[in-house]
Design a protein around this motif. Structure first.
Motif, PDB file in Angstrom:
ATOM      1  N   GLU A  17       4.626  17.168 -16.831  1.00 25.88           N
ATOM      2  CA  GLU A  17       4.398  17.103 -18.273  1.00 25.88           C
ATOM      3  C   GLU A  17       3.419  18.189 -18.709  1.00 25.88           C
ATOM      4  OE1 GLU A  17       3.120  13.140 -19.099  1.00 25.88           O
ATOM      5  OE2 GLU A  17       5.139  12.314 -18.880  1.00 25.88           O
ATOM      6  N   LYS A  18       2.387  18.426 -17.904  1.00 29.55           N
ATOM      7  CA  LYS A  18       1.431  19.485 -18.248  1.00 29.55           C
ATOM      8  C   LYS A  18       2.122  20.838 -18.263  1.00 29.55           C
ATOM      9  CE  LYS A  18      -2.913  17.482 -16.639  1.00 29.55           C
ATOM     10  NZ  LYS A  18      -3.982  17.596 -15.644  1.00 29.55           N
ATOM     11  N   GLU A  19       2.980  21.074 -17.270  1.00 27.82           N
ATOM     12  CA  GLU A  19       3.700  22.344 -17.214  1.00 27.82           C
ATOM     13  C   GLU A  19       4.626  22.482 -18.409  1.00 27.82           C
ATOM     14  OE1 GLU A  19       5.683  22.437 -13.469  1.00 27.82           O
ATOM     15  OE2 GLU A  19       3.831  22.588 -12.322  1.00 27.82           O
ATOM     16  N   ASP A  20       5.250  21.368 -18.825  1.00 28.36           N
ATOM     17  CA  ASP A  20       6.157  21.407 -19.962  1.00 28.36           C
ATOM     18  C   ASP A  20       5.395  21.648 -21.263  1.00 28.36           C
ATOM     19  OD1 ASP A  20       8.253  20.964 -18.282  1.00 28.36           O
ATOM     20  OD2 ASP A  20       8.476  18.832 -18.765  1.00 28.36           O
ATOM     21  N   LYS A  21       4.187  21.069 -21.383  1.00 28.60           N
ATOM     22  CA  LYS A  21       3.437  21.172 -22.626  1.00 28.60           C
ATOM     23  C   LYS A  21       2.734  22.517 -22.776  1.00 28.60           C
ATOM     24  CE  LYS A  21       2.574  16.288 -23.330  1.00 28.60           C
ATOM     25  NZ  LYS A  21       1.578  15.232 -23.410  1.00 28.60           N
ATOM     26  N   VAL A  22       2.302  23.113 -21.690  1.00 28.96           N
ATOM     27  CA  VAL A  22       1.559  24.369 -21.758  1.00 28.96           C
ATOM     28  C   VAL A  22       2.559  25.515 -21.823  1.00 28.96           C
ATOM     29  CG1 VAL A  22      -0.057  25.887 -20.587  1.00 28.96           C
ATOM     30  CG2 VAL A  22      -0.386  23.424 -20.501  1.00 28.96           C
ATOM     31  N   LYS A  23       2.609  26.138 -22.970  1.00 30.61           N
ATOM     32  CA  LYS A  23       3.516  27.258 -23.158  1.00 30.61           C
ATOM     33  C   LYS A  23       2.703  28.446 -23.648  1.00 30.61           C
ATOM     34  CE  LYS A  23       7.391  24.292 -24.109  1.00 30.61           C
ATOM     35  NZ  LYS A  23       8.276  23.759 -25.079  1.00 30.61           N
ATOM     36  N   THR A  24       3.010  29.569 -23.128  1.00 33.59           N
ATOM     37  CA  THR A  24       2.302  30.783 -23.501  1.00 33.59           C
ATOM     38  C   THR A  24       3.168  31.582 -24.451  1.00 33.59           C
ATOM     39  OG1 THR A  24       1.297  30.789 -21.318  1.00 33.59           O
ATOM     40  CG2 THR A  24       1.173  32.822 -22.587  1.00 33.59           C
ATOM     41  N   TYR A  25       2.549  32.090 -25.472  1.00 36.22           N
ATOM     42  CA  TYR A  25       3.285  32.899 -26.437  1.00 36.22           C
ATOM     43  C   TYR A  25       3.509  34.288 -25.873  1.00 36.22           C
ATOM     44  CZ  TYR A  25       4.480  35.558 -30.542  1.00 36.22           C
ATOM     45  OH  TYR A  25       5.106  36.365 -31.431  1.00 36.22           O
ATOM     46  N   GLN A  75       0.829  -1.205   0.000  1.00 37.84           N
ATOM     47  CA  GLN A  75       0.000   0.000   0.000  1.00 37.84           C
ATOM     48  C   GLN A  75       0.863   1.254   0.000  1.00 37.84           C
ATOM     49  OE1 GLN A  75      -2.494  -0.806   3.413  1.00 37.84           O
ATOM     50  NE2 GLN A  75      -4.210  -1.426   2.121  1.00 37.84           N
ATOM     51  N   ARG A  76       1.958   1.238   0.770  1.00 39.86           N
ATOM     52  CA  ARG A  76       2.880   2.394   0.764  1.00 39.86           C
ATOM     53  C   ARG A  76       3.506   2.570  -0.616  1.00 39.86           C
ATOM     54  NH1 ARG A  76       3.965   0.553   5.846  1.00 39.86           N
ATOM     55  NH2 ARG A  76       5.736  -0.700   5.175  1.00 39.86           N
ATOM     56  N   GLN A  77       3.926   1.452  -1.242  1.00 41.50           N
ATOM     57  CA  GLN A  77       4.520   1.544  -2.572  1.00 41.50           C
ATOM     58  C   GLN A  77       3.511   2.084  -3.573  1.00 41.50           C
ATOM     59  OE1 GLN A  77       5.926  -2.391  -3.456  1.00 41.50           O
ATOM     60  NE2 GLN A  77       7.780  -2.174  -2.225  1.00 41.50           N
ATOM     61  N   LEU A  78       2.268   1.625  -3.467  1.00 36.51           N
ATOM     62  CA  LEU A  78       1.228   2.098  -4.373  1.00 36.51           C
ATOM     63  C   LEU A  78       0.993   3.593  -4.205  1.00 36.51           C
ATOM     64  CD1 LEU A  78      -0.956   1.417  -6.473  1.00 36.51           C
ATOM     65  CD2 LEU A  78      -2.494   0.910  -4.581  1.00 36.51           C
ATOM     66  N   MET A  79       0.933   4.052  -2.968  1.00 36.91           N
ATOM     67  CA  MET A  79       0.747   5.478  -2.716  1.00 36.91           C
ATOM     68  C   MET A  79       1.930   6.278  -3.247  1.00 36.91           C
ATOM     69  SD  MET A  79      -0.985   5.355   1.105  1.00 36.91           S
ATOM     70  CE  MET A  79      -0.336   6.947   1.512  1.00 36.91           C
ATOM     71  N   ASP A  80       3.152   5.764  -3.047  1.00 36.64           N
ATOM     72  CA  ASP A  80       4.342   6.451  -3.556  1.00 36.64           C
ATOM     73  C   ASP A  80       4.302   6.537  -5.077  1.00 36.64           C
ATOM     74  OD1 ASP A  80       5.229   6.747  -0.964  1.00 36.64           O
ATOM     75  OD2 ASP A  80       6.690   5.092  -1.074  1.00 36.64           O
ATOM     76  N   GLU A  81       3.922   5.427  -5.732  1.00 34.62           N
ATOM     77  CA  GLU A  81       3.859   5.421  -7.195  1.00 34.62           C
ATOM     78  C   GLU A  81       2.783   6.380  -7.702  1.00 34.62           C
ATOM     79  OE1 GLU A  81       5.882   4.035  -9.451  1.00 34.62           O
ATOM     80  OE2 GLU A  81       7.112   3.389  -7.763  1.00 34.62           O
ATOM     81  N   LYS A  82       1.648   6.431  -7.016  1.00 34.38           N
ATOM     82  CA  LYS A  82       0.591   7.356  -7.425  1.00 34.38           C
ATOM     83  C   LYS A  82       1.064   8.799  -7.294  1.00 34.38           C
ATOM     84  CE  LYS A  82      -3.560   4.599  -6.632  1.00 34.38           C
ATOM     85  NZ  LYS A  82      -4.789   4.459  -5.846  1.00 34.38           N
ATOM     86  N   GLN A  83       1.803   9.095  -6.204  1.00 36.36           N
ATOM     87  CA  GLN A  83       2.318  10.454  -6.031  1.00 36.36           C
ATOM     88  C   GLN A  83       3.348  10.781  -7.103  1.00 36.36           C
ATOM     89  OE1 GLN A  83       3.704  10.546  -1.974  1.00 36.36           O
ATOM     90  NE2 GLN A  83       1.678  10.995  -1.143  1.00 36.36           N
ATOM     91  N   LYS A  84       4.215   9.813  -7.427  1.00 37.30           N
ATOM     92  CA  LYS A  84       5.213  10.035  -8.487  1.00 37.30           C
ATOM     93  C   LYS A  84       4.515  10.267  -9.818  1.00 37.30           C
ATOM     94  CE  LYS A  84       8.942   7.249  -6.534  1.00 37.30           C
ATOM     95  NZ  LYS A  84       9.717   6.007  -6.702  1.00 37.30           N
ATOM     96  N   GLU A  85       3.486   9.455 -10.105  1.00 35.16           N
ATOM     97  CA  GLU A  85       2.756   9.595 -11.356  1.00 35.16           C
ATOM     98  C   GLU A  85       2.068  10.951 -11.430  1.00 35.16           C
ATOM     99  OE1 GLU A  85      -1.141   7.564 -13.358  1.00 35.16           O
ATOM    100  OE2 GLU A  85       0.310   6.227 -12.413  1.00 35.16           O
ATOM    101  N   LYS A  86       1.479  11.368 -10.314  1.00 38.88           N
ATOM    102  CA  LYS A  86       0.807  12.662 -10.276  1.00 38.88           C
ATOM    103  C   LYS A  86       1.798  13.788 -10.531  1.00 38.88           C
ATOM    104  CE  LYS A  86      -2.123  15.488  -7.294  1.00 38.88           C
ATOM    105  NZ  LYS A  86      -2.736  15.624  -5.973  1.00 38.88           N
ATOM    106  N   LYS A  87       2.972  13.697  -9.895  1.00 36.29           N
ATOM    107  CA  LYS A  87       3.995  14.729 -10.110  1.00 36.29           C
ATOM    108  C   LYS A  87       4.477  14.715 -11.546  1.00 36.29           C
ATOM    109  CE  LYS A  87       5.660  14.868  -5.359  1.00 36.29           C
ATOM    110  NZ  LYS A  87       6.772  14.566  -4.456  1.00 36.29           N
TER     111      LYS A  87
END
Length: 138
Positions: A77-85, A60-72
């Protein structure tokens, strides 16, 4: 589903159990030997249960850690993809020259044009993505 609360006897309960003797009863030594085996099994089962609960906690701890890593990762990736002109220079040649406008209006117009171009590009990408996902051919 059964739980640990449903268990009525512990290894100690079995060990401490005293039976009354009767003339035509069971052989006490045979009963004791059998109960010793039952006690041993109870202790083994208890150890297995504790080990499994430990493994469940670890997983359960590993699953929570993986979910947090995935969320980060997704947020990154969203921050990298969203670029403002942000225009670096003004495009005065493509902006019509109105008689009474100053330089600030020219910058605002070129920024608006850039935003409209960006929206158009994004709309095309979304449309193409929808076509790809849903398998619709142009």
């Amino acid at each position: 589903m059964a739980s640990l609360n449903d268990i009525k006897l512990s290894a100690q309960d079995i060990l401490k159990k005293q039976f009354r003797s009767k003339v035509k009863g069971y052989d006490p030594d045979e009963v004791d030997a059998y109960l010793d085996e039952v006690i041993s099994d109870y202790e083994n089962f208890q150890q297995i249960i504790e080990d499994l609960y430990g493994q469940i906690g670890t997983l359960q701890r590993q699953l929570m850690d993986e979910k947090q890593k995935e969320k980060k990762t997704v947020e990154t990736e969203k921050e990298d993809k969203v670029k403002t002109y942000t225009p670096t220079h003004r495009r005065t040649a493509s902006v019509p020259n109105f008689d009474n406008e100053d330089d600030d209006n020219h910058g605002e117009i070129s920024t608006n044009i850039a935003i409209i171009q960006r929206i158009s590009t994004l709309e095309r990408k979304v449309y193409n993505l929808e076509q790809h996902v849903y398998g619709v051919k142009h």
